[in-house]
Motif scaffolding. Structure first.
Motif, short mmCIF file in Angstrom:
data_model
loop_
_atom_site.label_atom_id
_atom_site.label_comp_id
_atom_site.label_asym_id
_atom_site.label_seq_id
_atom_site.Cartn_x
_atom_site.Cartn_y
_atom_site.Cartn_z
N TYR A 352 0.84 -1.19 0.00
CA TYR A 352 0.00 0.00 0.00
C TYR A 352 0.88 1.25 0.00
N ARG A 354 1.70 4.78 1.35
CA ARG A 354 1.46 5.65 2.50
C ARG A 354 1.39 7.11 2.07
N GLU A 377 -2.96 7.86 -2.64
CA GLU A 377 -2.45 7.49 -1.32
C GLU A 377 -3.48 6.66 -0.57
N TRP A 380 -3.67 0.39 -2.75
CA TRP A 380 -2.55 -0.48 -3.06
C TRP A 380 -1.74 0.07 -4.22
N ASP A 414 4.63 -3.88 4.17
CA ASP A 414 3.50 -3.77 3.26
C ASP A 414 3.17 -2.32 2.92
N GLN A 415 4.10 -1.39 3.17
CA GLN A 415 3.86 0.01 2.85
C GLN A 415 5.09 0.62 2.19
N ASP A 417 6.50 4.55 0.27
CA ASP A 417 6.31 5.93 -0.18
C ASP A 417 6.70 5.99 -1.65
#
Length: 825
Positions: A352, A354, A377, A380, A414-415, A417
């Motif tokens: 995902y 962020r 944002e 996914w 799982d995140q 930028d």
């Protein structure tokens, strides 16, 4: 000073052993510490590197530690530790400070690249110079030159002392000539000939003089790439066991020639016996299996295997699985020469986003950039959305470069930028033009156009023209982000006074003012549709007599005052479709763009006509870096009238005719001179005007005269091919602001309503403008060829064109050189 003990340090390791030997039986307690020889380094800073304090008991081991610590600070070139009673004396010689760095004789390596290499070794202006690293720098640079075939190259680091313990550092290069490849031999091949294998290699030898793209200079990295190309050639054709057993590179005694030998083992061809998918395919196994390019029974193809892995990875990336692992495991059966392929898929975790960040935009606000980003944002991560976002940003005319990268967050698997790094280019232009001609004399024009007003992405323009043929003013405004959904809104207000006789068209004067509005709707990321409505009021006066314009004039002319000005109003509705997959807004090198527009005046207008225009461009890259690109372009236009007015059939107003000739249509020809010319009908009593044209002086009509000026036409077809090449003497980093191309322009403007049979048998009074031709014949095309240089300068776009007419018609006005400032690309 009485010296009871001396430990001299050269290199850290040797000084340590010397210290141990000298004071092994003589320990003492330090009651005071003195540092001698400091110039640039402060005493407090020097003491922080000395692991000894007053009150410490000093022995050979502690002295060794002190010496190593002082050297590790990188500030000192020489260190001596002395003892004076119970006082520890540290005598140092500081490393000299680099005052200047000079590169001389380097051609293959840019100064910026050299400085980056020196920075990585801590060698920069203002820093202390560690002379021990100079040898490794010299050797590293020599290795680089050897890798590109310059075996006679030499690199010397020259250190020049200056006052106050400073030095100048000069790197002196003697590059010499690169060794040319004398011969490349491929040994062991029987399936494919040397010629077939060599044509795919980048390194070549014994090439013809005209093949200037071939690389005949030896480069180690290029050879490695060619070996992979050779391997791919076999692996893509089923030779799964292919191998390059050895490679020999030898040189002539003079080190100016290279011989390369590649010893290969071809092996035999293998076919695919089975393809198996294992792992988690997120329920899409059936779809993926349908689109797999690998088929059982076909020859093994490494390129298809690689493509399959990339396709599955990208497909999973559409659903947020940004870091999948796709591995192909081959099970080779050497007996029947088959291979079973097992594709193991591990999608990993769904990723995902962020936060989306922007860097490099000093003018454009983040909100404008976010309007062009499809990735949201909190959702996914989709590689398709990211690539689409990059393309949308790149097509903005005020963006030069756009790149993005995903950064995984520490402690969160799982995140990520997403960081977009953009490089802006001037979004405004100062439009100016200057010229001189035997009829136009001196002409000047100026204007300001801002495509990113105050960083909002809005387009605002103010153009004022005072050239000899026109005085005009226009204000334009467009907000491409009127709504969050990408609906645009804009408008124009304009006024102009025009003199056709100074514009290389037939004689007439006009005054026009107009006001219009338009609104645009995005269909998807690459398609858009626009609607517009424009009101205009036109006054024509000082009109000349031409056969082709009389039908239009007769609709409005006052029979009691035929010399009175003609006035008409119109309401023009328009619709336009545009599509763009270009990789950049300015100076694109890949992709295509199309625009089709239709404008129609409403029935309540004084003139009823329509115009349709299609403009399309295709860019075909010839090289991986897209510095060599072919541009193919085509522009088609057609217009005509509809309905009747006062018993007269409506035609396209000649003021709306298409014209050609000049920088943006047909280079090599004077502006607006290509196409139908005005026809004047008269007799032997006709009057010759001050401009050399013949005007009727009586009622008889036994002859015609052809105007020197163009009338334009209601149909247009223009096209061309351009080879975009790297600009000589300009670095690749400036490709987005300077462009050089070799072009061929071809096209014509004609009048579909012209009746050639009506005039062909009449006597021509004047032929100084060429004889009568069939202006309805679209095959009367013109063509030219030449070289063009375009530059996005601080004042705006500049275009320099050198061209020569190849196909011209009698009476055409060819022009070798054109120069424009503010030309639209």
């Amino acid at each position: 000073m009485k010296l009871n003990q001396l430990v001299a340090a050269g290199l850290m390791a040797s000084s340590a052993s010397f210290a141990n030997a000298a004071v092994s039986d003589s320990e003492f307690v330090v009651e005071d510490i003195k540092v001698i020889g400091l110039q640039r380094v402060a005493l407090g800073a020097a003491l922080t590197y000395l692991p000894v304090q007053v009150g410490d008991r000093l022995n050979s081991f502690r002295i060794t530690q002190a010496i190593r610590s002082l050297y590790s600070s990188t500030h000192f070139e020489r260190v001596e530790i002395l003892r004076d009673g119970s006082t520890l004396v540290v005598k140092v010689a500081e490393r000299p400070t680099i005052s200047n760095i000079i590169f001389e004789g380097n051609d293959d390596i840019k100064d910026e690249q050299l400085q980056e290499s020196l920075d990585g070794n801590g060698v920069r202006i203002g820093e202390p110079l560690d002379k021990t690293v100079l040898t490794s720098i010299e050797n590293g640079l020599k290795d680089f030159f050897y890798s590109i075939g310059k075996y006679n190259a030499d690199v010397s680091a020259i250190v020049t002392p200056l006052p106050r313990n400073r030095v100048d550092l000069k790197l002196l290069f003697e590059e010499g000539d690169a060794a040319e490849i004398q011969q490349i031999n491929i040994v062991g091949n029987s399936v494919f000939s040397d010629e077939e294998l060599m044509k795919d290699l980048e390194l070549q030898f014994d090439t013809p003089w005209w093949d200037f793209l071939s690389e005949t200079r030896y480069q180690q990295q290029t050879l490695q790439g060619d070996m992979e190309t050779l391997r791919s050639h076999y692996m893509d054709r089923g030779y799964l066991r292919f191998n390059i057993d050895s490679t020999q590179v030898s040189m002539t005694p003079e080190k100016d020639g290279i011989y390369i030998a590649l010893n290969v083992n071809e092996g035999e061809q293998y076919t695919v016996s089975d393809v198996e998918l294992v792992g988690d395919l997120l329920g899409n196994e059936e779809y993926i299996r349908l689109v797999l390019p690998i088929n059982v029974g076909e020859l093994y193809n490494q390129a298809e295997v690689t493509y399959t892995e990339e396709f599955i990875s990208k497909y999973l990336g559409r659903f947020g699985y940004a870091y999948p692992t796709v591995t192909t495991v081959p099970e080779i059966n050497d007996e029947d020469k088959t291979v079973k392929l097992t594709l193991s898929v591990d999608p990993g975790k769904r990723i995902y986003v962020r936060r989306i960040n922007f860097e490099g935009n000093t003018v454009t606000s983040d909100s404008v950039l976010r309007q062009n980003v499809n990735q949201m944002e909190g959702t996914w991560l989709s590689n398709t959305s990211l690539e689409t976002s990059k393309a949308s940003l790149s097509r903005l005319t005020y963006m030069e470069e756009v790149e993005f990268e995903t950064t995984r967050l520490p402690g969160l698997d799982d995140q990520v930028d997403v960081d977009f790094n953009v490089k802006e280019q001037p979004s405004g232009s100062f439009n100016a033009g200057i010229g001189y001609g035997d009829r136009t004399k001196l002409s000047l024009q100026a204007g300001i156009q801002q495509n990113n007003f105050l960083g909002t992405g809005k387009q605002v323009g103010l153009n004022v023209s005072t050239v000899s043929y026109q005085r005009s003013a226009q204000i334009t405004y467009n907000d491409p982000y009127f709504t969050i959904d990408g609906i645009s809104l804009g408008g124009t207000i304009g006024y102009s006074e025009f003199d056709g006789s100074d514009f290389n068209v037939i004689q007439y004067n006009s005054k026009r003012w107009s006001v219009g509005a338009n609104i645009g709707y995005p269909i998807n990321e690459v398609n858009r549709i626009n609607f517009g409505l424009t009101y205009s009021s036109v006054e024509l006066y000082n009109t000349g007599y031409y056969e082709q314009t009389e039908q239009f004039y007769n609709q409005f002319r006052d029979a009691t005052d035929p010399e009175a000005p003609i006035n008409y109003d119109s309401y023009q509705a328009s619709v336009a479709w545009s599509r763009s997959t270009l990789n950049r807004g300015l100076f694109p090198t890949a992709g295509s763009s199309q625009r089709a527009s239709l404008s129609v005046t409403t029935p309540n207008s004084d003139v009823n006509y329509f115009k349709a225009v299609l403009d399309t461009k295709f860019y075909f890259p010839l090289s991986r870096d897209t510095r060599w690109t072919v541009l193919a372009r085509l522009r088609l236009g057609y217009g005509n009238g509809y309905g009747e007015t006062n018993g007269n059939e409506q035609i396209l107003p000649f003021t709306e005719n298409f014209t050609a000739g000049g920088a943006d249509t047909l280079r090599g020809f004077e502006n607006n001179t290509v196409g139908p010319r005005g026809i004047i009908r008269g007799n032997t009593n006709s009057i010759v005007g001050p401009d050399g044209q013949v005007y009727p002086g009586g009622s008889a009509t036994d002859g015609i005269s052809i105007s020197r000026r163009s009338l334009g036409g209601n149909a247009m077809a223009l096209g061309g091919l351009e080879l975009i090449v790297p600009t000589p003497f300009v670095d690749a980093e400036y490709d987005n602001s300077v462009r050089t191309s070799m072009f061929i322009d071809v096209g014509n403007v004609w009048d579909t309503e012209f009746d050639y049979d009506k005039y062909k048998d009449l006597t021509q009074y004047s032929t100084n403008s060429g004889g009568l031709i069939d202006y309805s014949d679209w095959t009367q095309y013109r063509s030219s060829a030449g070289i063009s240089v375009q530059w996005i300068s601080p004042m705006g776009p500049m275009v320099f064109s050198f061209s020569r007419a190849i196909q011209e018609r009698e009476g055409d006005d060819a022009k070798f050189f054109t120069f424009n400032i503010g030309q639209t690309f």
